[in-house]
Design an enzyme around this catalytic site. Structure first.
Site, short mmCIF file in Angstrom:
data_model
loop_
_atom_site.label_atom_id
_atom_site.label_comp_id
_atom_site.label_asym_id
_atom_site.label_seq_id
_atom_site.Cartn_x
_atom_site.Cartn_y
_atom_site.Cartn_z
N CYS A 120 76.74 32.46 7.14
CA CYS A 120 75.66 32.89 8.04
C CYS A 120 74.97 31.71 8.69
CB CYS A 120 74.62 33.70 7.26
SG CYS A 120 75.22 35.37 6.90
N CYS A 201 76.71 36.34 11.33
CA CYS A 201 75.52 36.91 10.68
C CYS A 201 74.38 35.90 10.71
CB CYS A 201 75.83 37.33 9.24
SG CYS A 201 76.49 36.00 8.22
#
Lengths: 276, 321
Positions: A120, A201
């Site tokens: 992420c 993400c």
């Protein structure tokens, strides 16, 4: 009496001449037809001609080597990936096919084998800033672009396309995007971009080129038409946009890279004690 | 007493033999270094073709399989502590190619920085950006006597024996690289390295400097780069750098030395944006555009929050010029 003989002889001669003419015409027509048929046969055995550069020579060795290099030294978490199978799936997607007829489904088996999760807050998308964005991520390891993933790493800077007749790969030329959009390269990158966007993400970065006349953001670019649509709003919290200008515009961290190539530019002066 | 003396001597000998000779595990010797890199053949042949087809096609046609076989021949089926640089001679001859003048970049203690800065021959061509160098960069390998395979478990390191496959490779590669370098020669040293920026015993000092070709080199430029926020242990005219400068001057070269060469420094600063050593001088103040929240509901409004991050000058200021 002689007049009659002469006229009949003339008529005979005329008939003979006509027959010969007809014969010649027929022979010529038959020859032409045969040659044309042969010619067409040759064309269908030949390579299709395109405007883009052909398949990279030794494609198999390069792709395999890159795959192994990636799983061994770049991202050892993926060491159990089967590079031989990955290459086979990639080849199967385009070999012996007309290179204007490729679909994302053709690459699905490859996608299943080669996709992997992305950490992420590291995804960096780009549009019209290819050179700059890759120089940035090569030197700063905080961000990953598509070309830092296995799929992107294998295919970066390489070209490929098939041909319906033997040997199935066209090393002379490949279709450009302007000739047909569904060519093996373009569809590959579309597929890979979709995967990259779906896996993103957290905080997501985008680097756009603010110095192009056509505008920094184009809705028909891969970023505008594929990646941005495949970002998952439940996984992505923020989109940060870096609007890059050529030197002479606002200094940005990536502008340091531009300065590395042009250190004496007025915008590249450094406030440091250790300058020469 | 004599018995116990001889016994202890025997035990001592046994143990010392054990210390000198590595213990055997499953018939394979256990060395202290890392084993051969897995998939070495695919990686190396792939790199070879990548180099000649994509990175530097000016090199021309090379037979990568033949080069790989010559590479292997240097160390396969031999005592891994008895590999000499000359064993790689055939490999070197097959993979040799010219290095453009003014592109050679020598270095010590900054491998990653050199790789980043050279950018795969775009700016410079250090050894790792040549065909020879790409065979070995970041890889490890060794063989064993009476066995045609690689040793994937372990390989001897330099302390165990100097004449190992990897060490000898880099010796001959360094010698060859130095012999082919011409024009302006660049040297990047690490001014924060413990032990000195210029190691007086190392690949550069022992195998490269002695093989500079005087008649093909115009001048030499040294860059001494300090770590950002790191100590300035060595710099031009001081410490080990001075030793190098003297050595090269004695050899008759025209030397320039630059502390923290700006172009490389700017690249280093990419990872240290907020460090005081890295602030870029600018005339206009920095501004930040506020959050833009369109009238769309749900999770999309989070996504569409776009934060323009202007670091020094505003986008507005840019429009007005």
């Amino acid at each position: 009496m002689p007049l009659q003989n002469r006229s009949s002889r003339t008529r005979q001669r005329t008939v003979l001449l006509v027959v010969i003419m007809v014969l010649i015409v027929t022979i010529v027509a038959v020859l032409a037809a045969v040659l044309l048929a042969n010619g067409m046969k040759e064309t269908s055995m030949e390579l299709l001609q395109w405007k883009g550069r052909g398949t990279t020579k030794n494609l198999q060795e390069v792709i395999l080597g890159r795959c192994y290099n990636y799983i061994t030294t770049v991202n050892p978490e993926l060491r159990d990936k089967d590079c031989q199978k990955i290459w086979e799936k990639m080849q199967k997607a385009f070999i012996y096919k007309n290179p204007c007829n490729i679909t994302i489904e053709d690459y699905q088996p490859l996608l299943d084998l080669a996709s992997h999760p992305i950490p992420c807050n590291k995804s960096l998308f780009w549009s019209k800033t290819n050179d700059l964005v890759h120089r940035y991520t090569k030197t700063n390891h905080n961000f990953l672009t598509l070309e830092d993933t296995l799929l992107g790493y294998m295919a970066d800077g390489v070209s490929w396309c098939g041909n319906p007749s033997s040997p199935g790969i066209n090393y002379e030329s490949c279709p450009k995007w302007s000739e047909c959009e569904s060519n093996p390269s373009s569809v590959y990158w579309k597929m890979a971009s979709k995967m990259f966007a779906e896996e993103a993400c957290g905080v997501v970065q985008v680097m756009l080129n603010g110095s192009i006349e056509a505008g920094a953001f184009r809705s028909n670019s891969i970023f505008g038409s594929v990646e941005i649509l495949n970002l998952d709003p439940d996984k992505v919290s923020t989109v940060q946009i870096w609007l890059m200008q050529n030197i002479g515009g606002p200094p940005r961290p990536v502008q340091l890279l531009q300065c590395a190539s042009d250190p004496d530019h007025a915008d590249c002066r450094l406030c440091t004690n250790s300058v020469q | 007493m004599m018995k116990s003396f001889f016994l202890s001597l025997l035990v001592g000998l046994l143990f010392s033999k054990d210390y000198v000779k590595p213990t055997e595990i499953d018939g394979k010797k256990k060395w202290k270094g890392e084993g051969t890199t897995s998939n070495l053949e695919s990686i190396v042949i792939g790199r070879c073709y990548e180099y000649i087809r994509i990175v530097n096609p000016s090199v021309g046609e090379k037979n990568c399989t033949e080069i790989w076989e010559a590479f292997k021949k240097a160390f396969i089926n031999k005592d891994p502590c008895n590999i000499l640089p000359s064993d790689y001679e055939l490999f070197i001859n097959l993979s040799l190619h010219t290095i453009p003048p003014n592109k050679s970049l020598f270095w010590e203690n900054n491998h990653l920085l050199v790789t980043s800065y050279s950018d795969r021959t775009r700016r410079y061509m250090p050894l790792c950006d040549t065909l020879i160098g790409s065979f070995g960069d970041f890889l490890n390998w060794c063989g064993q006597a009476n066995d045609t395979g690689f040793n994937y478990d372990s390989c001897p390191n330099t302390e165990e024996c100097e004449n190992n496959a990897v060490e000898s490779f880099w010796k001959i590669a360094s010698i060859t690289y130095a012999k082919q370098s011409s024009g302006v020669i660049y040297i990047m040293l690490n001014g924060s390295a413990i032990g000195g920026a210029y190691p007086v015993k190392g690949f550069f000092a022992d195998y490269e400097v002695p093989n500079f070709q005087k008649d093909r080199i115009s001048r030499i430029e040294i860059w001494v780069m300090d770590d950002i926020g790191g100590p300035d242990l060595d710099s031009c005219g001081r410490g080990s750098v001075q030793i190098l400068e003297e050595r090269l001057k004695t050899m008759g070269y025209d030397i320039t030395c630059i502390d923290n060469y700006k172009s490389v420094l700017l690249l280093k600063c990419l990872d240290y944006l907020n460090h005081s050593d890295c602030s870029i001088v600018s005339s206009a103040p920095s501004t930040q555009r506020g959050l833009v929240s369109p009238a769309r509901g749900g999770s999309w409004s989070r996504l569409i929050y776009m934060i323009f991050v202007a670091f020094k000058r505003s986008v507005l200021a840019n429009f007005s010029t």
